[in-house]
Design an enzyme around this catalytic site. Sequence first.
Site, PDB file in Angstrom:
ATOM      1  N   ARG A   1      -8.187  18.464  23.586  1.00 44.74           N
ATOM      2  CA  ARG A   1      -6.849  18.402  24.182  1.00 44.74           C
ATOM      3  C   ARG A   1      -6.343  16.971  24.079  1.00 44.74           C
ATOM      4  NH1 ARG A   1      -9.504  22.152  27.302  1.00 44.74           N
ATOM      5  NH2 ARG A   1      -8.362  23.981  27.955  1.00 44.74           N
TER       6      ARG A   1
ATOM      7  N   ASN B   1      -4.967   8.281   2.220  1.00 49.83           N
ATOM      8  CA  ASN B   1      -5.324   7.606   3.475  1.00 49.83           C
ATOM      9  C   ASN B   1      -5.894   8.576   4.504  1.00 49.83           C
ATOM     10  OD1 ASN B   1      -4.740   4.932   3.072  1.00 49.83           O
ATOM     11  ND2 ASN B   1      -2.735   4.973   4.052  1.00 49.83           N
ATOM     12  N   GLU B   2      -5.053   9.520   4.932  1.00 49.32           N
ATOM     13  CA  GLU B   2      -5.476  10.396   6.023  1.00 49.32           C
ATOM     14  C   GLU B   2      -4.604  11.642   6.153  1.00 49.32           C
ATOM     15  OE1 GLU B   2      -2.318   8.606   6.761  1.00 49.32           O
ATOM     16  OE2 GLU B   2      -3.704   7.129   7.545  1.00 49.32           O
TER      17      GLU B   2
ATOM     18  N   THR C   1      -8.817   1.803   6.927  1.00 47.58           N
ATOM     19  CA  THR C   1      -8.191   0.559   7.383  1.00 47.58           C
ATOM     20  C   THR C   1      -6.718   0.754   7.728  1.00 47.58           C
ATOM     21  OG1 THR C   1      -7.982   0.082   5.030  1.00 47.58           O
ATOM     22  CG2 THR C   1      -9.712  -1.077   6.212  1.00 47.58           C
ATOM     23  N   ALA C   2      -6.222   1.989   7.626  1.00 47.88           N
ATOM     24  CA  ALA C   2      -4.811   2.260   7.923  1.00 47.88           C
ATOM     25  C   ALA C   2      -4.687   2.801   9.359  1.00 47.88           C
ATOM     26  CB  ALA C   2      -4.257   3.210   6.865  1.00 47.88           C
ATOM     27  N   TYR C   3      -4.085   3.952   9.541  1.00 46.33           N
ATOM     28  CA  TYR C   3      -3.848   4.527  10.880  1.00 46.33           C
ATOM     29  C   TYR C   3      -5.164   4.604  11.675  1.00 46.33           C
ATOM     30  CZ  TYR C   3      -1.337   7.674  14.147  1.00 46.33           C
ATOM     31  OH  TYR C   3      -0.732   8.236  15.227  1.00 46.33           O
ATOM     32  N   ASN C   4      -6.238   5.017  10.997  1.00 43.68           N
ATOM     33  CA  ASN C   4      -7.550   5.138  11.652  1.00 43.68           C
ATOM     34  C   ASN C   4      -7.956   3.848  12.368  1.00 43.68           C
ATOM     35  OD1 ASN C   4     -10.463   6.223  11.870  1.00 43.68           O
ATOM     36  ND2 ASN C   4     -10.697   4.342  10.673  1.00 43.68           N
ATOM     37  N   LYS C   5      -7.660   2.703  11.749  1.00 45.11           N
ATOM     38  CA  LYS C   5      -8.049   1.417  12.351  1.00 45.11           C
ATOM     39  C   LYS C   5      -7.254   1.176  13.632  1.00 45.11           C
ATOM     40  CE  LYS C   5      -8.728  -3.451  11.183  1.00 45.11           C
ATOM     41  NZ  LYS C   5      -7.850  -4.042  12.201  1.00 45.11           N
TER      42      LYS C   5
ATOM     43  N   ASP D   1       0.837  -1.200   0.000  1.00 43.62           N
ATOM     44  CA  ASP D   1       0.000   0.000   0.000  1.00 43.62           C
ATOM     45  C   ASP D   1       0.872   1.249   0.000  1.00 43.62           C
ATOM     46  OD1 ASP D   1      -2.578  -1.142   0.012  1.00 43.62           O
ATOM     47  OD2 ASP D   1      -2.277  -1.738   2.089  1.00 43.62           O
TER      48      ASP D   1
HETATM   49  P1  NAP Z   1       3.739   2.201   5.299  1.00 48.59           P
HETATM   50  O1  NAP Z   1       4.764   1.172   5.588  1.00 48.59           O
HETATM   51  O2  NAP Z   1       3.478   2.598   3.904  1.00 48.59           O
HETATM   52  O3  NAP Z   1       2.345   1.780   5.947  1.00 48.59           O
HETATM   53  C1  NAP Z   1       2.280   1.194   7.222  1.00 48.59           C
HETATM   54  C2  NAP Z   1       1.413  -0.074   7.129  1.00 48.59           C
HETATM   55  O4  NAP Z   1       0.078   0.332   6.834  1.00 48.59           O
HETATM   56  C3  NAP Z   1       1.858  -1.045   6.030  1.00 48.59           C
HETATM   57  O5  NAP Z   1       1.715  -2.371   6.505  1.00 48.59           O
HETATM   58  C4  NAP Z   1       0.866  -0.750   4.907  1.00 48.59           C
HETATM   59  O6  NAP Z   1       0.635  -1.889   4.069  1.00 48.59           O
HETATM   60  C5  NAP Z   1      -0.375  -0.410   5.693  1.00 48.59           C
HETATM   61  N1  NAP Z   1      -1.343   0.432   4.998  1.00 48.59           N
HETATM   62  C6  NAP Z   1      -1.151   1.616   4.350  1.00 48.59           C
HETATM   63  N2  NAP Z   1      -2.298   2.077   3.862  1.00 48.59           N
HETATM   64  C7  NAP Z   1      -3.259   1.170   4.194  1.00 48.59           C
HETATM   65  C8  NAP Z   1      -4.671   1.092   3.987  1.00 48.59           C
HETATM   66  N3  NAP Z   1      -5.336   2.051   3.347  1.00 48.59           N
HETATM   67  N4  NAP Z   1      -5.341   0.033   4.502  1.00 48.59           N
HETATM   68  C9  NAP Z   1      -4.691  -0.929   5.173  1.00 48.59           C
HETATM   69  N5  NAP Z   1      -3.365  -0.907   5.420  1.00 48.59           N
HETATM   70  C10 NAP Z   1      -2.658   0.136   4.934  1.00 48.59           C
HETATM   71  O7  NAP Z   1       4.103   3.432   6.222  1.00 48.59           O
HETATM   72  P2  NAP Z   1       4.561   4.866   5.809  1.00 48.59           P
HETATM   73  O8  NAP Z   1       5.451   4.857   4.641  1.00 48.59           O
HETATM   74  O9  NAP Z   1       4.998   5.561   7.024  1.00 48.59           O
HETATM   75  O10 NAP Z   1       3.139   5.460   5.291  1.00 48.59           O
HETATM   76  C11 NAP Z   1       2.319   6.210   6.095  1.00 48.59           C
HETATM   77  C12 NAP Z   1       1.070   5.430   6.390  1.00 48.59           C
HETATM   78  O11 NAP Z   1       1.331   4.662   7.553  1.00 48.59           O
HETATM   79  C13 NAP Z   1       0.003   6.407   6.763  1.00 48.59           C
HETATM   80  O12 NAP Z   1      -0.843   6.725   5.673  1.00 48.59           O
HETATM   81  C14 NAP Z   1      -0.724   5.751   7.915  1.00 48.59           C
HETATM   82  O13 NAP Z   1      -1.977   5.224   7.526  1.00 48.59           O
HETATM   83  C15 NAP Z   1       0.184   4.623   8.354  1.00 48.59           C
HETATM   84  N6  NAP Z   1       0.502   4.836   9.779  1.00 48.59           N
HETATM   85  C16 NAP Z   1      -0.029   3.949  10.660  1.00 48.59           C
HETATM   86  C17 NAP Z   1       0.193   4.116  12.026  1.00 48.59           C
HETATM   87  C18 NAP Z   1      -0.426   3.140  12.953  1.00 48.59           C
HETATM   88  O14 NAP Z   1      -1.190   2.267  12.490  1.00 48.59           O
HETATM   89  N7  NAP Z   1      -0.159   3.249  14.257  1.00 48.59           N
HETATM   90  C19 NAP Z   1       0.954   5.188  12.504  1.00 48.59           C
HETATM   91  C20 NAP Z   1       1.473   6.084  11.569  1.00 48.59           C
HETATM   92  C21 NAP Z   1       1.232   5.892  10.192  1.00 48.59           C
HETATM   93  P3  NAP Z   1       1.752  -2.486   3.035  1.00 48.59           P
HETATM   94  O15 NAP Z   1       2.597  -3.384   3.864  1.00 48.59           O
HETATM   95  O16 NAP Z   1       0.937  -3.200   2.025  1.00 48.59           O
HETATM   96  O17 NAP Z   1       2.525  -1.305   2.485  1.00 48.59           O
END
Ligand code: NAP
Length: 262
Positions: free
Chosen positions: A140, A114-115, A153-157, A42
């Site tokens: 706050r 995503n967000e 389904t990404a950070y939001n989840k 993704d």
């Molecule tokens: P990244 O490695 O690209 O993404 C982190 C993980 O989230 C990977 O396993 C990725 O899947 C998965 N992912 C991304 N978009 C998704 C979606 N729409 N639905 C389900 N899974 C998804 O990390 P990055 O390069 O830092 O990219 C930033 C993204 O990371 C942000 O958009 C945010 O959503 C996510 N993030 C998550 C958290 C958290 O969950 N605590 C915290 C900060 C950021 P693949 O392995 O297939 O790439």
Amino acid sequence: MNYCFVIRDDNESKNIKDLLTKKIKYDISDKNPDFVIAIGGDGTIIKASHKYPDAIIFGIHTGHLGHYANYSVEDVDILADDINNGTYKIQQLDLLSAEFVTKSGRIVNDYALNEVTIVSPLRTLILDVTIDDEFLERYRGTGLCISTPSGSTAYNKSLHGSIIDYNLKAMQLTEIAGINSTAYKTLSSPIVLSYDRRIKLEMAEGIEAPKDVFITVDHISYSINDLKTLYIFYNNKYLKMAYHKPEEFIKRITRSFLVSKK
Ligand code: NAP
């Protein structure tokens, strides 16, 4: 017609790129490509969406999740035929617009697949939240996350927000460690808003703002020390994701989150 690749740096993704280069009849060019083939996870598709927002994106997943990709490694021939013969269809994914204004008058615009988040990891962030013209709350906490349906389904989840069906036109506002005590209150629940709402987040007046505030737009982060207002809304921008056969939304959820890979 021309096309280019955005690939994750691994052997499987590179081999698929070599295979496709032999099969696709058009020229490779990274200047205003008509098609972009994103091979990886993704993260690879998100990077492609920021680099080539106007192109038609073909995603092949070799990543862990591959939630966005509509083609698998076994579909290489189908993908090449779809590009060569124009037999693909288009799924539109809405992009969230983030516009922020600093106290010095700088205005920055960006788009998220995503967000959009606003976070202050060290000091408490105090934000006045207004939706359209209605004041919602003084928030706050560590921050807020505003996600698209496909980003739900990404950070939001991870923040215990809801998974939103891709077919809904909506945005979701979720808290990142909101403070709740007898002194401070936040809504605490994620709130799903319709497509035409406009969220305004203002740094609270008369309170010393934390110095390290980050606004993130997918994987891109802006470090701001004089933020005034952040607006989040839809602006009729969308990403064009190609597919051959539509994948049922529930199937996408089960393959991504419930059925483990062998
Ligand atoms: P990244 O490695 O690209 O993404 C982190 C993980 O989230 C990977 O396993 C990725 O899947 C998965 N992912 C991304 N978009 C998704 C979606 N729409 N639905 C389900 N899974 C998804 O990390 P990055 O390069 O830092 O990219 C930033 C993204 O990371 C942000 O958009 C945010 O959503 C996510 N993030 C998550 C958290 C958290 O969950 N605590 C915290 C900060 C950021 P693949 O392995 O297939 O790439």
